[in-house]
Write a protein that holds these residues in place. Structure first.
Motif, PDB file in Angstrom:
ATOM      1  N   MET A   1       0.838  -1.023  -0.036  1.00  0.00           N
ATOM      2  CA  MET A   1       0.013  -0.212  -0.098  1.00  0.00           C
ATOM      3  C   MET A   1       1.027   1.185  -0.028  1.00  0.00           C
ATOM      4  SD  MET A   1      -1.653   0.328   3.728  1.00  0.00           S
ATOM      5  CE  MET A   1      -2.576  -1.161   3.867  1.00  0.00           C
ATOM      6  N   PRO A   2       0.234   2.230  -0.493  1.00  0.00           N
ATOM      7  CA  PRO A   2       1.112   3.708  -0.688  1.00  0.00           C
ATOM      8  C   PRO A   2       1.388   4.265   0.878  1.00  0.00           C
ATOM      9  CG  PRO A   2      -1.227   3.898  -1.760  1.00  0.00           C
ATOM     10  CD  PRO A   2      -0.879   2.529  -1.317  1.00  0.00           C
ATOM     11  N   LEU A   3       2.178   5.037   1.076  1.00  0.00           N
ATOM     12  CA  LEU A   3       2.422   5.501   2.296  1.00  0.00           C
ATOM     13  C   LEU A   3       1.606   6.187   2.885  1.00  0.00           C
ATOM     14  CD1 LEU A   3       4.845   5.831   4.350  1.00  0.00           C
ATOM     15  CD2 LEU A   3       5.747   7.851   3.069  1.00  0.00           C
ATOM     16  N   ALA A   4       0.452   6.807   2.106  1.00  0.00           N
ATOM     17  CA  ALA A   4      -0.548   7.540   2.770  1.00  0.00           C
ATOM     18  C   ALA A   4      -1.441   6.744   3.461  1.00  0.00           C
ATOM     19  CB  ALA A   4      -1.351   8.528   1.599  1.00  0.00           C
ATOM     20  N   ASP A   5      -1.810   5.572   2.626  1.00  0.00           N
ATOM     21  CA  ASP A   5      -2.727   4.454   3.328  1.00  0.00           C
ATOM     22  C   ASP A   5      -2.144   3.867   4.908  1.00  0.00           C
ATOM     23  OD1 ASP A   5      -4.268   5.199   1.068  1.00  0.00           O
ATOM     24  OD2 ASP A   5      -3.858   3.125   0.164  1.00  0.00           O
ATOM     25  N   ILE A   6      -1.129   4.122   4.886  1.00  0.00           N
ATOM     26  CA  ILE A   6      -0.432   3.556   6.231  1.00  0.00           C
ATOM     27  C   ILE A   6      -0.592   4.637   7.376  1.00  0.00           C
ATOM     28  CG2 ILE A   6       1.517   2.636   7.305  1.00  0.00           C
ATOM     29  CD1 ILE A   6       2.444   1.691   4.764  1.00  0.00           C
ATOM     30  N   THR A   7      -0.222   5.805   7.021  1.00  0.00           N
ATOM     31  CA  THR A   7       0.116   7.035   7.910  1.00  0.00           C
ATOM     32  C   THR A   7      -1.488   7.735   8.188  1.00  0.00           C
ATOM     33  OG1 THR A   7       0.715   8.706   6.218  1.00  0.00           O
ATOM     34  CG2 THR A   7       2.311   7.437   7.318  1.00  0.00           C
ATOM     35  N   ASP A   8      -2.532   7.576   7.264  1.00  0.00           N
ATOM     36  CA  ASP A   8      -3.625   8.379   7.280  1.00  0.00           C
ATOM     37  C   ASP A   8      -4.883   7.333   7.832  1.00  0.00           C
ATOM     38  OD1 ASP A   8      -2.555  10.904   6.991  1.00  0.00           O
ATOM     39  OD2 ASP A   8      -2.465  10.506   4.915  1.00  0.00           O
ATOM     40  N   TYR A   9      -4.651   5.972   7.669  1.00  0.00           N
ATOM     41  CA  TYR A   9      -5.760   5.113   8.045  1.00  0.00           C
ATOM     42  C   TYR A   9      -5.481   4.160   9.093  1.00  0.00           C
ATOM     43  CZ  TYR A   9      -7.606   7.015   3.856  1.00  0.00           C
ATOM     44  OH  TYR A   9      -8.021   8.108   2.676  1.00  0.00           O
TER      45      TYR A   9
END
Length: 865
Positions: free
Chosen positions: A60-68
């Motif tokens: 998964m892209p980084l945003a999906d890790i840090t924002d969800y």
């Protein structure tokens, strides 16, 4: 959950090599992000859930890790397992397809939401007793009940936001439909042609898997059968079709690009005739260049737009399979670049030499005739009874959606509440209650509330949460817009960043733009995986993780600066990040690699042009564009029309380039072009430089052809139709076209209401309505039936030419005549002709044609002179 565990463990045992790859990718990702996001995976009691989450986090892209949070991804995993267990086809879906085309919740670049389990609850009973193909068709009807097409900006609404507003552009409709299909365990993927070859714009639709094969369908545009959509014909003329499979996909399709997040695969062979070209990239001495970037570019919106990127192997080689038409192929590495025209189907091998560099551009000019693939459309046979039944069902579904839209705040009620705020309330559609609440609870700050709402796009008004509006209203910053570009905004951030910064640094008094650049460079780590998917992280996600990519770093810097009272922006034309110096008001370019920050060095560009009888004022994105050559030798388009829903709106030669416009020093490419009615583009490329303090003057040259307008067919101007009044009321009797248009040329358009190609065509014609009016000849719009005519609302498209007439092709005879005489292979609407009362046709266009208005205008200008 024991049976679900068995399902997923079976997946791993069937694919041991892939399981090892997932483990390796997961461990590499954890090394980058740390263990704080994934440590709870090991505590889950269910092994299948553990393995599914490792797979998702691995790619998964980084945003999906840090924002969800992990809980969000776990809930989606459980919903996917439940669908596979409960739906009758769950056991028949191959593990490979379940893993890559069902399990992932992300489809494109949308904000993620709870649609997976919401849609499952709605759809599982609706498709009960159906086979997979029937279920796919039924899901698309469900989607059409809730969402219909409308153009908008490039940000992608979440699936639930689409439902809330009942609208979506094709990228949103297809994301929504893929999400719906996956929610009931049907493998689905978004397919897109990044740019059409024969006309401007692009399109996205859906492929769904059933019973051993993939089928396509138009999202929210149900047909009676699969493999049928309005885009059958234009898709056969496309150069490239993409889809992105989540993770390291090892399917049978041709791989175009493999990254740490997705596998981009080429689907062109599913739609048209294709050919392969092998490319070799060499330096000036003829030696192979490894790891050179190779951009494949299609002429579209007057630019050569990159639609695919590949990298050369150790021997300097790569390849592409594409539709049998023309592309420009641009290769670059370390500041050196070269290009070649590639005619797929005519040549098999091309060598490109990197013989240009920024320091010695010679003003090279090259004329390029870009020919798109020919049309080879295959249309499945559909019995008339099925067509009629589907048509009736679509009308009923429209009524359901219209009933929901009737719950939006009407204009009259909005004006009664506040004439000043009424436009915001009506534009906000399904989000009107949020906007109303925001206005009402902040009456004491009316001016600031108004300025904040005025800073939002129409789409922002439709999905902006109350807490984010309040955050920006109450923050210290006077840059009220919460958005930097088209990124997702999931959490309030301005007050949060201000509090966190103050707590960590003892206040904001000593901060400056330059010191903030240094702080970001020293404290925010860049993801070492430079080819990862760059979904924008939220500012809060970047602050908390201290890890980001270059795009999200830019957004974070601007967001942080604004939160601390420093004016900052991402320049809409160049994409550069800048802050304004308080002392002198100058905009300073942000360079995270420099020790000091300075204003950019600039020169000036003047374009000269002699208006002719065809084009009096060339438009950016219609007739010309400017692209900067980057330090690496790649390309970056200058966006002179940020915020335009349909490109080709405002920037033109006369209002921007005639008297000159400032540009940063550097090397640029001026592309000009004219699109002919058959889809061919007459393009010209010219390299030029901008020097500090100097003016570069170039001619804006548009190539024409004297042979383009000729008699291409015949049409009986005595053909009759049912007359409609200006109010679309049916008038008694029938009339001939000749009796209504008078002698001379006229335009006739057969239109399909509620269909995306017709919507685009009518909007394009509205843009050139003044030219039609000066011409003084009529345009006749013909509907398929009285019921279709009742759906028509001219104001949905703009202002149509004053001489527009209306009628009904009651028995379809005019359509049949045009199809036979013009040798059209299918009945796709719209169909537009320019003909005269001597029964001569000089222009014909069918289906999806962006820029139709300008093509009609150009042809009209030729025949009237």
């Amino acid at each position: 959950m024991r049976h679900l565990t068995a399902l997923f463990i079976a997946l791993l045992t069937l694919l041991p090599a892939q399981a090892q790859d997932v483990t390796k990718a997961f461990n590499e990702k954890v090394e980058i992000i740390g263990t704080q996001y994934t440590k709870d995976i090991e505590e889950l009691p269910d092994e299948a859930e553990q393995e599914a989450l490792r797979f998702l986090y691995a790619y998964m892209p980084l945003a999906d890790i840090t924002d969800y949070p992990l809980e969000f991804h776990l809930r989606n995993v459980r919903a996917s397992f439940e669908a596979r267990s409960q739906m009758p086809w769950g056991k028949d879906v191959p593990d490979l397809l379940f893993r890559h085309f069902v399990l992932p919740v992300r489809v494109n670049n949308e904000a993620l939401d709870s649609s997976r389990w919401v849609f499952f609850r709605e759809l599982k009973e609706r498709v009960r007793g159906m086979n997979m193909q029937e279920a796919i068709l039924e899901v698309n009807h469900w989607c059409h009940e809730r969402v219909t097409y409308a153009p908008s900006d490039g940000r992608t609404l979440s699936p639930l936001a689409c439902i809330r507003n009942a609208l979506g552009r094709c990228g949103e409709e297809s994301t929504f439909t893929v999400s719906a299909l996956r929610s009931i365990g049907i493998p689905a993927r978004q397919v897109y042609t990044p740019r059409w070859a024969h006309t401007d714009d692009n399109h996205a639709w859906v492929e769904a898997w059933a019973d051993g094969r993939w089928y396509f369908l138009g999202a929210c545009e149900p047909e009676p059968v699969l493999n049928l959509g309005w885009f059958n014909a234009p898709a056969s003329r496309a150069m490239l079709m993409h889809t992105r499979a989540f993770g390291d996909y090892r399917g049978p399709e041709e791989v175009m690009l493999r990254t740490s997040c997705f596998t981009e695969i080429n689907l062109i062979d599913n739609y048209g005739s294709s050919a392969r070209i092998d490319f070799r990239i060499v330096d000036e001495r003829g030696r192979a260049v490894s790891d050179a970037r190779v951009d494949f570019k299609i002429y579209n919106y007057a630019e050569f737009c990159t639609v695919a990127t590949k990298y050369t192997d150790a021997r300097g080689r790569t390849f592409l399979t594409a539709g049998k038409g023309d592309m420009l192929v641009w290769a670059s590495k370390d500041g050196k670049f070269g290009w070649a025209k590639a005619s797929f189907g005519h040549i098999k091998n091309i060598t490109i030499k990197l013989n240009h560099q920024l320091s010695n551009v010679d003003g090279a000019t090259e004329e390029l005739d870009i020919v798109p693939p020919g049309e080879r459309v295959l249309i499945p046979e559909v019995p008339t009874t099925l067509k009629q039944a589907n048509h009736r069902r679509l009308a009923y579904e429209d009524s359901l959606r219209h009933a929901y839209e009737a719950t939006f705040m009407p204009d009259a009620m909005a004006r009664q509440f506040s004439p000043r705020f009424a436009p915001f309330l009506t534009k906000s559609r399904g989000n009107w209650a949020t906007i109303l609440t925001f206005i009402t609870m902040n009456r004491a700050r009316e001016e600031r509330v108004y300025d904040l709402l005025a800073s939002l796009t129409d789409k922002d008004l439709r999905d902006m949460p109350l807490e984010i509006l309040q955050d920006n209203l109450t923050a210290a910053s006077d840059q009220l817009c919460p958005r930097v570009e088209n990124e997702m905004i999931l959490h309030p951030y301005k007050n949060y960043l201000h509090r966190e910064w103050t707590a960590a640094n003892g206040g904001t008094d000593a901060i400056s733009g330059e010191s903030l650049v240094k702080w970001v460079k020293d404290n925010i780590r860049l993801n070492p995986d430079t080819k990862a998917l760059r979904i924008a992280q939220t500012p809060v996600g970047v602050w908390q993780s201290r890890l980001t990519d270059t795009r999200s770093r830019d957004i974070f810097f601007v967001s942080l600066a604004r939160s601390l009272g420093i004016e900052a922006r991402k320049d809409v034309v160049t994409g550069k990040v800048q802050y304004r110096e308080m002392a002198n008001g100058k905009w300073i370019d942000v360079d995270f690699d420099a020790t000091t920050q300075v204003a950019s060095k600039q020169g000036r560009l003047v374009l000269t042009y002699e208006p002719d009888r065809y084009i009096d004022d060339p438009k950016y994105y219609s007739h010309f564009t400017i692209t900067r050559i980057t330090p690496s030798g790649g390309t970056s388009l200058l966006n002179f029309e940020e915020g335009q829903v349909d490109m080709g709106g405002g920037t033109s030669w006369s209002n921007t380039f005639r008297d000159g416009t400032p540009l940063d020093t550097g090397t640029y490419l001026l592309t000009t072009g004219i699109r002919l009615a058959n889809g061919t583009a007459l393009a010209t490329n010219r390299l030029f430089t901008i020097a500090e303090g100097q003016t570069t003057t170039l001619p804006l040259l548009l190539r024409h052809t004297d042979t383009e307008v000729s008699v291409i067919g015949s049409f009986d101007s005595e053909s009759t139709y049912t007359l409609l009044g200006k109010d679309l009321s049916v008038l008694p009797g029938k009339s001939s076209i000749l009796s209504q248009t008078g002698r001379g040329y006229f335009v006739i358009g057969l239109v399909g209401m509620g269909q995306e190609p017709t919507n685009h065509a009518l909007r394009d014609i509205c843009k050139v309505a003044a030219d039609f009016d000066r011409w003084g000849r009529p345009m006749l719009l013909l509907f398929e039936s009285e019921a279709e005519a009742r759906k028509f609302k001219a104001s949905d498209y703009g202002t149509l030419p004053a001489g527009t007439l209306y009628g009904i092709d009651t028995d379809g005879s005019i359509k049949r005549q045009i199809m036979a005489n013009m040798k059209l292979s299918n009945g796709q609407l719209p169909i537009f002709l320019i003909a005269d009362t001597f029964n001569r046709v000089v222009f014909c266009s069918q289906g999806y044609t962006i820029g139709l208005g300008e093509q009609l205008q150009w042809t009209i200008n030729k025949i009237k002179n």
